[in-house]
Design a protein around this motif. Structure first.
Motif, mmCIF file in Angstrom:
data_model
loop_
_atom_site.group_PDB
_atom_site.id
_atom_site.type_symbol
_atom_site.label_atom_id
_atom_site.label_comp_id
_atom_site.label_asym_id
_atom_site.label_seq_id
_atom_site.Cartn_x
_atom_site.Cartn_y
_atom_site.Cartn_z
ATOM 1 N N SER A 203 0.830 -1.209 0.000
ATOM 2 C CA SER A 203 0.000 0.000 0.000
ATOM 3 C C SER A 203 0.863 1.256 0.000
ATOM 4 O O SER A 203 0.658 2.172 -0.802
ATOM 5 C CB SER A 203 -0.921 -0.005 1.223
ATOM 6 O OG SER A 203 -1.620 1.210 1.340
ATOM 7 N N TYR A 206 2.921 1.663 -3.438
ATOM 8 C CA TYR A 206 2.176 2.046 -4.635
ATOM 9 C C TYR A 206 1.599 3.452 -4.527
ATOM 10 O O TYR A 206 1.510 4.168 -5.529
ATOM 11 C CB TYR A 206 1.099 1.012 -4.943
ATOM 12 C CG TYR A 206 1.674 -0.197 -5.634
ATOM 13 C CD1 TYR A 206 2.253 -0.083 -6.889
ATOM 14 C CD2 TYR A 206 1.687 -1.446 -5.031
ATOM 15 C CE1 TYR A 206 2.826 -1.176 -7.527
ATOM 16 C CE2 TYR A 206 2.249 -2.546 -5.654
ATOM 17 C CZ TYR A 206 2.817 -2.405 -6.908
ATOM 18 O OH TYR A 206 3.396 -3.482 -7.535
ATOM 19 N N LYS A 207 1.251 3.888 -3.339
ATOM 20 C CA LYS A 207 0.852 5.293 -3.160
ATOM 21 C C LYS A 207 2.042 6.206 -3.447
ATOM 22 O O LYS A 207 1.905 7.229 -4.133
ATOM 23 C CB LYS A 207 0.323 5.523 -1.739
ATOM 24 C CG LYS A 207 -1.072 4.978 -1.493
ATOM 25 C CD LYS A 207 -1.591 5.359 -0.121
ATOM 26 C CE LYS A 207 -0.822 4.665 0.985
ATOM 27 N NZ LYS A 207 -1.396 4.937 2.329
ATOM 28 N N LYS A 210 2.851 6.340 -7.251
ATOM 29 C CA LYS A 210 1.951 7.189 -8.021
ATOM 30 C C LYS A 210 2.307 8.659 -7.848
ATOM 31 O O LYS A 210 2.409 9.416 -8.824
ATOM 32 C CB LYS A 210 0.505 6.945 -7.601
ATOM 33 C CG LYS A 210 -0.517 7.718 -8.422
ATOM 34 C CD LYS A 210 -1.938 7.340 -8.042
ATOM 35 C CE LYS A 210 -2.937 8.105 -8.905
ATOM 36 N NZ LYS A 210 -4.341 7.757 -8.567
ATOM 37 N N ALA A 211 2.531 9.072 -6.597
ATOM 38 C CA ALA A 211 2.881 10.470 -6.330
ATOM 39 C C ALA A 211 4.246 10.811 -6.921
ATOM 40 O O ALA A 211 4.451 11.901 -7.473
ATOM 41 C CB ALA A 211 2.870 10.727 -4.824
ATOM 42 N N ASN A 245 -1.900 9.456 3.092
ATOM 43 C CA ASN A 245 -2.604 9.377 1.818
ATOM 44 C C ASN A 245 -1.721 9.993 0.733
ATOM 45 O O ASN A 245 -0.642 10.530 1.020
ATOM 46 C CB ASN A 245 -3.970 10.061 1.895
ATOM 47 C CG ASN A 245 -3.871 11.522 2.318
ATOM 48 O OD1 ASN A 245 -2.943 12.225 1.916
ATOM 49 N ND2 ASN A 245 -4.810 11.977 3.138
ATOM 50 N N ILE A 246 -2.171 9.934 -0.514
ATOM 51 C CA ILE A 246 -1.340 10.405 -1.623
ATOM 52 C C ILE A 246 -1.040 11.896 -1.505
ATOM 53 O O ILE A 246 0.075 12.349 -1.796
ATOM 54 C CB ILE A 246 -2.023 10.087 -2.972
ATOM 55 C CG1 ILE A 246 -1.992 8.574 -3.217
ATOM 56 C CG2 ILE A 246 -1.320 10.811 -4.121
ATOM 57 C CD1 ILE A 246 -2.604 8.139 -4.521
ATOM 58 N N ILE A 249 1.728 12.326 0.911
ATOM 59 C CA ILE A 249 2.990 11.870 0.326
ATOM 60 C C ILE A 249 3.532 12.905 -0.649
ATOM 61 O O ILE A 249 4.746 13.140 -0.717
ATOM 62 C CB ILE A 249 2.801 10.499 -0.360
ATOM 63 C CG1 ILE A 249 2.564 9.421 0.694
ATOM 64 C CG2 ILE A 249 4.016 10.142 -1.210
ATOM 65 C CD1 ILE A 249 2.248 8.050 0.134
ATOM 66 N N LYS A 250 2.655 13.566 -1.395
ATOM 67 C CA LYS A 250 3.097 14.618 -2.311
ATOM 68 C C LYS A 250 3.761 15.761 -1.555
ATOM 69 O O LYS A 250 4.752 16.344 -2.016
ATOM 70 C CB LYS A 250 1.912 15.135 -3.126
ATOM 71 C CG LYS A 250 1.435 14.172 -4.202
ATOM 72 C CD LYS A 250 0.267 14.768 -4.979
ATOM 73 C CE LYS A 250 -0.182 13.810 -6.089
ATOM 74 N NZ LYS A 250 -1.341 14.356 -6.840
#
Length: 655
Positions: A203, A206-207, A210-211, A245-246, A249-250
């Motif tokens: 989890s 992959y988050k 993506k970011a 959450n994404i 993370i960003k």
């Protein structure tokens, strides 16, 4: 049938093929038969049914299949072909009920090559699917010193323990570090991850992926997504990242981006071997007002225990006192003596910044590197420096002393004075810099005495041999001079420091290599006061900076006993001046290691990086660099962070 989707996929394939040709690369997927040409394969292992990441599928097993696809696995044949009809039918099936039948693949170096199911893999890639079930046969290469194969053997061990196959690193040791950072109990005899552990990593990864991709991480060609992920969870605790959450993370990626840019550079560390010369300009005077008694510069020193209990920390405390004497009330120094865990170190630094307005922080041991980095990322306005060698972090600077230059001189003295040609050397932690000290001492001794041997012992082995027993062992083996710890420990005062003659009674001190940390601290603080911190010595914003100063800077010296014969003193002083004037360096000319391998050729000199990262001993040293498993727990922790790391060989392919 989904001919519309086929046309879209075909355009993506044509674009990728065209770009690949322009870059001089193959427009089609890799072919395993061609990849394996010249490779030495040890054997095959059937891994059974495994869920594999689609982004690790890079090719086909045979050349005949590859011509139907572009390098990104998108189709490139015309839409009126049988291939296009089958691809479109699979596309319909996927949109209606999903593709569930496993494909067949070969795995080699953690890349997958499709034997059966190329079109299924292509359709799933088109729809940005993450995984596909596959029957996997692993091809295992013969173990070698090739960096990629060494990393692959690490991966196989990691994969066996965790079942995870979606992460890859560009550097050896990172799979081991990932296990440590994720809190894995490395002492477990049969380590196997639980479903929850796998799910948490999956989890979080992959988050992050993506970011990271949205931020432009794929453009950084010299690091993998796994490299960036590992560095992030080293700075932000793993459990914290798992819970993000994404969007969060960003935010983290924005703070860490300079670190990733630096990692992507070929040379990660800029080493400054001498203090930069600075001149305060009128502009810098305007922009950087000097500290005053009314508004002093707040500087903090972080220790993991009372400095009076450690010769290493005591030397740094003398450096702090030097700062007080030089700058008076214009620089306010504070110290913390209880930062013996990462949590306490972070808390202390945060409180110093928040409550005391601290602007400069020196963390004085290499094991504080991770908490130093974590605080520095969150507080870019604070200058954080850690006492360690060859640390590649953009957000902090590191500093160390070229003590090996003084060790070389004391080795010369020992080589002159010994009557038995057997000299002892007591070392503590096998970390960056220490190996260079040992080798320089041995080279200095042998330069004046070709018959000399240096008997090496380590005080941090877990075999519970006391220092007294080591001294007795030296004495019994005919050792008459010993190089020991470099300074006295105030609370446990002893004459066994520096280089001394070993006797049945009290040792006779003859030389003491000295690190004047105060000189180094003074030079760094003047850089800050003069407004030269940002521009003095970094050619690129994408490089980490390591201050590594020696005799020429006044940071290093060697003190000789008054009983040293005058001719010997003159020789040592002559060699010292030659090093300062850069007319001589200890690591020049032919140097062979214990195996007889030439490490430095005649007429050449080792580079700073080669000296820092020495993981070998010169041929006149009797002893070895201990493996991590043989060290005491505290020593193991330090070596894991900054060590000349030697693990016991383990071959996962044999299991």
């Amino acid at each position: 049938m989904s001919y519309v989707e086929y046309e879209k996929a075909k355009k993506l394939g044509e674009k990728a093929a065209k770009e690949a040709k322009q870059e001089g690369k193959s427009p089609n997927p890799a072919v395993l038969d061609e990849v394996l040409q010249g490779a030495k394969i040890r054997g095959e292992v059937n891994l059974g049914l495994v869920t594999i990441p689609l982004d690790r599928i890079v090719g086909t097993a045979t050349a005949g299949r590859a011509n139907s696809f572009a390098c990104n696995f998108m189709p490139i044949l015309e839409k009126d072909t049988e291939f296009a009809m089958k691809w479109s039918a699979l596309c319909d099936a996927h949109m209606e009920e999903g593709i569930h039948d496993p494909i067949k693949v070969y795995e080699y170096l953690n890349y997958y090559y499709v034997l059966e199911g190329n079109k299924r893999a292509s359709v799933l890639k088109y729809f940005d699917s993450v995984n596909v079930p596959a029957l996997v046969t692993r091809k295992i290469p013969v173990k070698s010193d090739d960096p990629e194969i060494r990393i692959y053997y690490e991966f196989m061990d990691f994969n066996r323990k965790t079942g995870v196959n979606f992460i890859w690193f560009s550097k050896e040791g990172n799979f081991h570090r990932l296990l440590e950072v994720t809190g894995t109990d490395m002492s477990a005899p049969e380590l196997t991850w639980t479903d929850e552990q796998v799910q948490n990593l999956t989890s979080a990864y992959y988050k992050f992926s993506k970011a990271y991709e949205e931020k432009g991480g794929k453009k950084l060609e010299n690091i993998t997504t796994g490299d960036a992920f590992l560095r992030t969870i080293q700075v932000y605790d793993y459990e914290t990242v798992v819970g993000m959450n994404i969007a969060e993370i960003k935010t983290v990626l924005a703070k860490m981006w300079e670190e990733f840019l630096m990692m992507n550079q070929g040379q990660e560390v800029t080493v400054t071997l001498d203090p930069p010369t600075t001149k305060k300009t009128l502009l810098s005077r305007v922009l950087h007002s000097e500290p005053s008694e009314e508004k002093p510069l707040n500087v903090a020193f972080i220790y993991d225990r009372d400095p009076s209990t450690s010769d290493w920390l005591y030397s740094h405390e003398l450096g702090r006192n030097h700062i007080k004497e030089v700058f008076g009330n214009k620089v306010n120094t504070l110290k913390i003596t209880t930062a013996d865990t990462e949590e306490k170190t972070i808390l202390a630094m945060e409180e110093l910044i928040r409550d005391e307005g601290t602007e400069v922080i020196f963390t004085t041991t290499s094991q504080m590197i991770e908490p130093s980095l974590k605080v520095a990322v969150e507080h870019p306005e604070v200058r954080v420096l850690n006492c360690s060698l060859n640390t590649s972090h953009r957000y902090i600077r590191t500093y160390y002393a070229r003590l090996y230059e003084a060790k070389f001189l004391s080795g010369m003295l020992a080589g002159i004075l010994t009557k038995t040609n057997r000299i002892g050397y007591l070392a503590d932690y096998p970390i960056y810099g220490v190996t260079a000290n040992i080798n320089a001492f041995a080279i200095g001794a042998r330069m004046v005495n070709p018959e000399v041997q240096v008997l090496l012992e380590w005080t941090t082995r877990k075999d519970d041999i006391s220092k007294d027993a080591l001294y007795q062992s030296f004495y019994n083996n005919g050792v008459d001079y010993v190089s020991d710890q470099d300074m006295i420990t105030p609370r446990h005062a002893s004459r066994k420091f520096g280089m001394y003659r070993l006797t049945e009674g009290q040792p006779v001190n003859v030389a003491m290599p000295v690190v004047n940390w105060g000189v180094l601290y003074e030079r760094i603080i003047r850089l800050i006061i003069d407004g030269a911190w940002e521009k003095t010595d970094t050619p690129s914003d994408d490089k980490a900076i390591n201050y590594w100063w020696g005799l020429s800077s006044g940071v290093i010296d060697v003190i000789l006993s008054e009983k040293t014969p005058d001719p010997t003193v003159k020789l040592i002083e002559l060699m010292k001046k030659s090093i300062i004037d850069e007319r001589f360096a200890p690591f020049t000319g032919e140097i062979r290691d214990q195996e007889g391998e030439v490490r430095c050729k005649e007429g050449e000199a080792l580079t700073a990086e080669e000296i820092m990262k020495m993981d070998w001993l010169v041929d006149c040293v009797v002893g070895e660099i201990p493996v991590v498993e043989s060290l005491k727990e505290k020593a193991r922790n330090i070596v894991e962070l900054k060590g000349v790391r030697k693990d016991e060989d383990e071959d996962p392919g044999d299991r």
